[in-house]
Motif scaffolding. Structure first.
Motif, PDB file in Angstrom:
ATOM      1  N   LYS A 109      16.529  -6.724 -10.613  1.00 53.60           N
ATOM      2  CA  LYS A 109      15.585  -5.870 -11.335  1.00 53.60           C
ATOM      3  C   LYS A 109      15.957  -4.386 -11.199  1.00 53.60           C
ATOM      4  O   LYS A 109      15.748  -3.605 -12.130  1.00 53.60           O
ATOM      5  CB  LYS A 109      14.164  -6.118 -10.826  1.00 53.60           C
ATOM      6  CG  LYS A 109      13.628  -7.477 -11.252  1.00 53.60           C
ATOM      7  CD  LYS A 109      12.282  -7.780 -10.635  1.00 53.60           C
ATOM      8  CE  LYS A 109      11.833  -9.192 -11.026  1.00 53.60           C
ATOM      9  NZ  LYS A 109      10.589  -9.572 -10.338  1.00 53.60           N
ATOM     10  N   ILE A 110      16.493  -4.022 -10.039  1.00 56.98           N
ATOM     11  CA  ILE A 110      16.946  -2.634  -9.865  1.00 56.98           C
ATOM     12  C   ILE A 110      18.114  -2.351 -10.798  1.00 56.98           C
ATOM     13  O   ILE A 110      18.156  -1.321 -11.475  1.00 56.98           O
ATOM     14  CB  ILE A 110      17.349  -2.367  -8.400  1.00 56.98           C
ATOM     15  CG1 ILE A 110      16.127  -2.460  -7.479  1.00 56.98           C
ATOM     16  CG2 ILE A 110      18.002  -0.991  -8.266  1.00 56.98           C
ATOM     17  CD1 ILE A 110      16.449  -2.333  -6.004  1.00 56.98           C
ATOM     18  N   GLN A 111      19.057  -3.295 -10.845  1.00 55.37           N
ATOM     19  CA  GLN A 111      20.214  -3.139 -11.741  1.00 55.37           C
ATOM     20  C   GLN A 111      19.743  -3.034 -13.192  1.00 55.37           C
ATOM     21  O   GLN A 111      20.213  -2.171 -13.951  1.00 55.37           O
ATOM     22  CB  GLN A 111      21.168  -4.344 -11.596  1.00 55.37           C
ATOM     23  CG  GLN A 111      21.591  -4.673 -10.171  1.00 55.37           C
ATOM     24  CD  GLN A 111      22.522  -3.652  -9.574  1.00 55.37           C
ATOM     25  OE1 GLN A 111      23.237  -2.955 -10.291  1.00 55.37           O
ATOM     26  NE2 GLN A 111      22.529  -3.530  -8.256  1.00 55.37           N
ATOM     27  N   ASP A 112      18.797  -3.906 -13.586  1.00 58.60           N
ATOM     28  CA  ASP A 112      18.298  -3.913 -14.967  1.00 58.60           C
ATOM     29  C   ASP A 112      17.594  -2.598 -15.302  1.00 58.60           C
ATOM     30  O   ASP A 112      17.777  -2.043 -16.394  1.00 58.60           O
ATOM     31  CB  ASP A 112      17.320  -5.075 -15.169  1.00 58.60           C
ATOM     32  CG  ASP A 112      18.022  -6.424 -15.179  1.00 58.60           C
ATOM     33  OD1 ASP A 112      19.266  -6.443 -15.268  1.00 58.60           O
ATOM     34  OD2 ASP A 112      17.327  -7.453 -15.087  1.00 58.60           O
ATOM     35  N   ALA A 113      16.776  -2.108 -14.357  1.00 56.73           N
ATOM     36  CA  ALA A 113      16.028  -0.870 -14.604  1.00 56.73           C
ATOM     37  C   ALA A 113      16.988   0.298 -14.801  1.00 56.73           C
ATOM     38  O   ALA A 113      16.807   1.117 -15.719  1.00 56.73           O
ATOM     39  CB  ALA A 113      15.091  -0.592 -13.424  1.00 56.73           C
ATOM     40  N   LYS A 126      10.514  -4.621  -7.157  1.00 59.10           N
ATOM     41  CA  LYS A 126       9.729  -5.232  -8.239  1.00 59.10           C
ATOM     42  C   LYS A 126       9.532  -4.217  -9.360  1.00 59.10           C
ATOM     43  O   LYS A 126       9.446  -3.010  -9.127  1.00 59.10           O
ATOM     44  CB  LYS A 126       8.366  -5.699  -7.708  1.00 59.10           C
ATOM     45  CG  LYS A 126       8.469  -6.855  -6.717  1.00 59.10           C
ATOM     46  CD  LYS A 126       7.102  -7.260  -6.211  1.00 59.10           C
ATOM     47  CE  LYS A 126       7.203  -8.438  -5.232  1.00 59.10           C
ATOM     48  NZ  LYS A 126       5.900  -8.799  -4.664  1.00 59.10           N
ATOM     49  N   PHE A 127       9.437  -4.738 -10.586  1.00 60.18           N
ATOM     50  CA  PHE A 127       9.256  -3.851 -11.735  1.00 60.18           C
ATOM     51  C   PHE A 127       7.988  -3.008 -11.596  1.00 60.18           C
ATOM     52  O   PHE A 127       7.907  -1.895 -12.108  1.00 60.18           O
ATOM     53  CB  PHE A 127       9.199  -4.659 -13.033  1.00 60.18           C
ATOM     54  CG  PHE A 127      10.547  -5.072 -13.542  1.00 60.18           C
ATOM     55  CD1 PHE A 127      11.582  -4.157 -13.641  1.00 60.18           C
ATOM     56  CD2 PHE A 127      10.794  -6.377 -13.923  1.00 60.18           C
ATOM     57  CE1 PHE A 127      12.832  -4.519 -14.110  1.00 60.18           C
ATOM     58  CE2 PHE A 127      12.042  -6.758 -14.391  1.00 60.18           C
ATOM     59  CZ  PHE A 127      13.058  -5.826 -14.484  1.00 60.18           C
ATOM     60  N   ARG A 128       6.979  -3.555 -10.896  1.00 64.18           N
ATOM     61  CA  ARG A 128       5.719  -2.831 -10.722  1.00 64.18           C
ATOM     62  C   ARG A 128       5.954  -1.438 -10.132  1.00 64.18           C
ATOM     63  O   ARG A 128       5.359  -0.452 -10.582  1.00 64.18           O
ATOM     64  CB  ARG A 128       4.786  -3.646  -9.809  1.00 64.18           C
ATOM     65  CG  ARG A 128       3.448  -2.971  -9.544  1.00 64.18           C
ATOM     66  CD  ARG A 128       2.504  -3.927  -8.857  1.00 64.18           C
ATOM     67  NE  ARG A 128       3.078  -4.488  -7.639  1.00 64.18           N
ATOM     68  CZ  ARG A 128       2.646  -5.601  -7.044  1.00 64.18           C
ATOM     69  NH1 ARG A 128       1.636  -6.276  -7.573  1.00 64.18           N
ATOM     70  NH2 ARG A 128       3.204  -6.061  -5.941  1.00 64.18           N
ATOM     71  N   PHE A 184       0.828  -1.205   0.000  1.00 64.80           N
ATOM     72  CA  PHE A 184       0.000   0.000   0.000  1.00 64.80           C
ATOM     73  C   PHE A 184       0.864   1.258   0.000  1.00 64.80           C
ATOM     74  O   PHE A 184       0.587   2.221  -0.708  1.00 64.80           O
ATOM     75  CB  PHE A 184      -0.922   0.011   1.223  1.00 64.80           C
ATOM     76  CG  PHE A 184      -2.124  -0.871   1.076  1.00 64.80           C
ATOM     77  CD1 PHE A 184      -3.047  -0.657   0.072  1.00 64.80           C
ATOM     78  CD2 PHE A 184      -2.334  -1.923   1.951  1.00 64.80           C
ATOM     79  CE1 PHE A 184      -4.170  -1.477  -0.073  1.00 64.80           C
ATOM     80  CE2 PHE A 184      -3.444  -2.745   1.818  1.00 64.80           C
ATOM     81  CZ  PHE A 184      -4.364  -2.528   0.808  1.00 64.80           C
ATOM     82  N   ALA A 185       1.920   1.256   0.832  1.00 60.93           N
ATOM     83  CA  ALA A 185       2.786   2.432   0.949  1.00 60.93           C
ATOM     84  C   ALA A 185       3.398   2.806  -0.397  1.00 60.93           C
ATOM     85  O   ALA A 185       3.438   3.987  -0.765  1.00 60.93           O
ATOM     86  CB  ALA A 185       3.888   2.166   1.978  1.00 60.93           C
ATOM     87  N   LEU A 186       3.881   1.818  -1.130  1.00 56.59           N
ATOM     88  CA  LEU A 186       4.546   2.097  -2.399  1.00 56.59           C
ATOM     89  C   LEU A 186       3.557   2.585  -3.460  1.00 56.59           C
ATOM     90  O   LEU A 186       3.907   3.408  -4.313  1.00 56.59           O
ATOM     91  CB  LEU A 186       5.314   0.859  -2.869  1.00 56.59           C
ATOM     92  CG  LEU A 186       6.583   0.608  -2.045  1.00 56.59           C
ATOM     93  CD1 LEU A 186       7.111  -0.803  -2.268  1.00 56.59           C
ATOM     94  CD2 LEU A 186       7.666   1.627  -2.385  1.00 56.59           C
TER      95      LEU A 186
END
Length: 287
Positions: free
Chosen positions: A117-121, A73-75, A32-34
């Motif tokens: 996923k952070i590295q990829d983004a 997460k990518f979301r 919810f916070a994110l």
């Protein structure tokens, strides 16, 4: 809303802290916070977006693994990317907000190297030219209260550093806050290096164990002259790989001199490796 109120110039740390407490108290708190923070970070009001980024960074520091897992997460990462992308909100987001978002994502690549996923983004942002160069993380940023540290943290085992950090964080002097930031970064880097050493040791010892087990199986067939040509190639490849693992074990041993338990594991693995290679040479010599 209170913590990100654009009409206030300074952070309302009491509200920010209460927000973190609510995130930790609720099972679905991180999710919810994110969602809420993503909406605020995308606000056309610069002040609201910047306050939301401060709340986000404070949550990262205070809300633990459940929050880290959700933010990686990518979301959620895609919502941050939209603030930078000219296809979405980047066309009207202020440069200050975009700069902060870039700093946040880049800092996560440093502090959470295991989150792929952070590295990829972040690499995608660089490839698309949205991020031209890695930002320089500001040393004078006021740090929110540090999160509970893992057991055996350097701050737990080094009393002198722990006392120094506590003194620096209580100070209102900008130079002391810069020093606290540098101290935390140096300790985190040291702990990351220790973690990498542990990871290398576990991976290498596991590989040694698997290779030795497979070599023992193939050697039994070799002694009975029952080894197929394909298995002979496998055995040769295993021997070559095991020979390369020996110097790696020696390096790991030199890194683990202060850790008796780890050193014992490495020496045991080396003994098994030496035994398997010795048996291979004896089997070849006898035939």
């Amino acid at each position: 809303d209170e913590a990100t109120d654009p009409s206030i110039s300074e952070e309302n740390w009491e509200c920010v802290q209460r927000f973190c407490e609510q995130v930790n108290a609720d099972t679905e708190g991180p999710w919810f916070a994110l969602r809420l923070l993503a909406h605020k970070i995308q606000s056309p009001q610069e002040g609201e977006a910047l306050h939301a980024l401060t709340v986000l960074e404070t949550c990262v520091n205070n809300c633990g693994d459940r929050f880290h897992s959700e933010m990686a997460k990518f979301r959620f990462l895609n919502e941050l990317i939209k603030v930078l992308s000219p296809k979405y909100y980047g066309i009207w987001s202020s440069e200050k907000v975009k700069s902060r978002v870039t700093e946040v994502i880049f800092s996560w690549t440093v502090w959470f190297p295991q989150e792929v996923k952070i590295q990829d983004a972040y690499q995608m942002l660089k490839k698309q030219g949205i991020v031209k160069e890695d930002p320089k993380l500001p040393e004078d940023k006021i740090l929110p209260p540090p999160s509970p540290r893992p057991q055996n943290s350097i701050f737990d085992t080094d009393e002198e550093k722990s006392k120094l950090l506590a003194r620096l964080l209580k100070s209102s002097c900008p130079e002391d806050l810069q020093a606290a930031n540098r101290l935390i970064q140096s300790v985190v880097k040291e702990e990351q290096e220790k973690s990498a050493q542990v990871s290398r040791r576990v991976t290498t010892i596991s590989e040694v164990s698997e290779n030795v087990k497979r070599m023992d199986e193939l050697l039994q067939s070799y002694r009975r002259h029952e080894l197929s040509p394909a298995d002979q190639e496998t055995l040769q490849a295993l021997v070559q790989r095991c020979e390369k693992l020996r110097p790696l074990l020696f390096r790991l041993a030199s890194e683990a001199l202060a850790d008796e338990e780890a050193l014992a594991e490495i020496l045991q693995a080396n003994e098994e490796l030496s035994r398997a290679l010795g048996q291979y040479r004896q089997a070849v010599a006898s035939q």
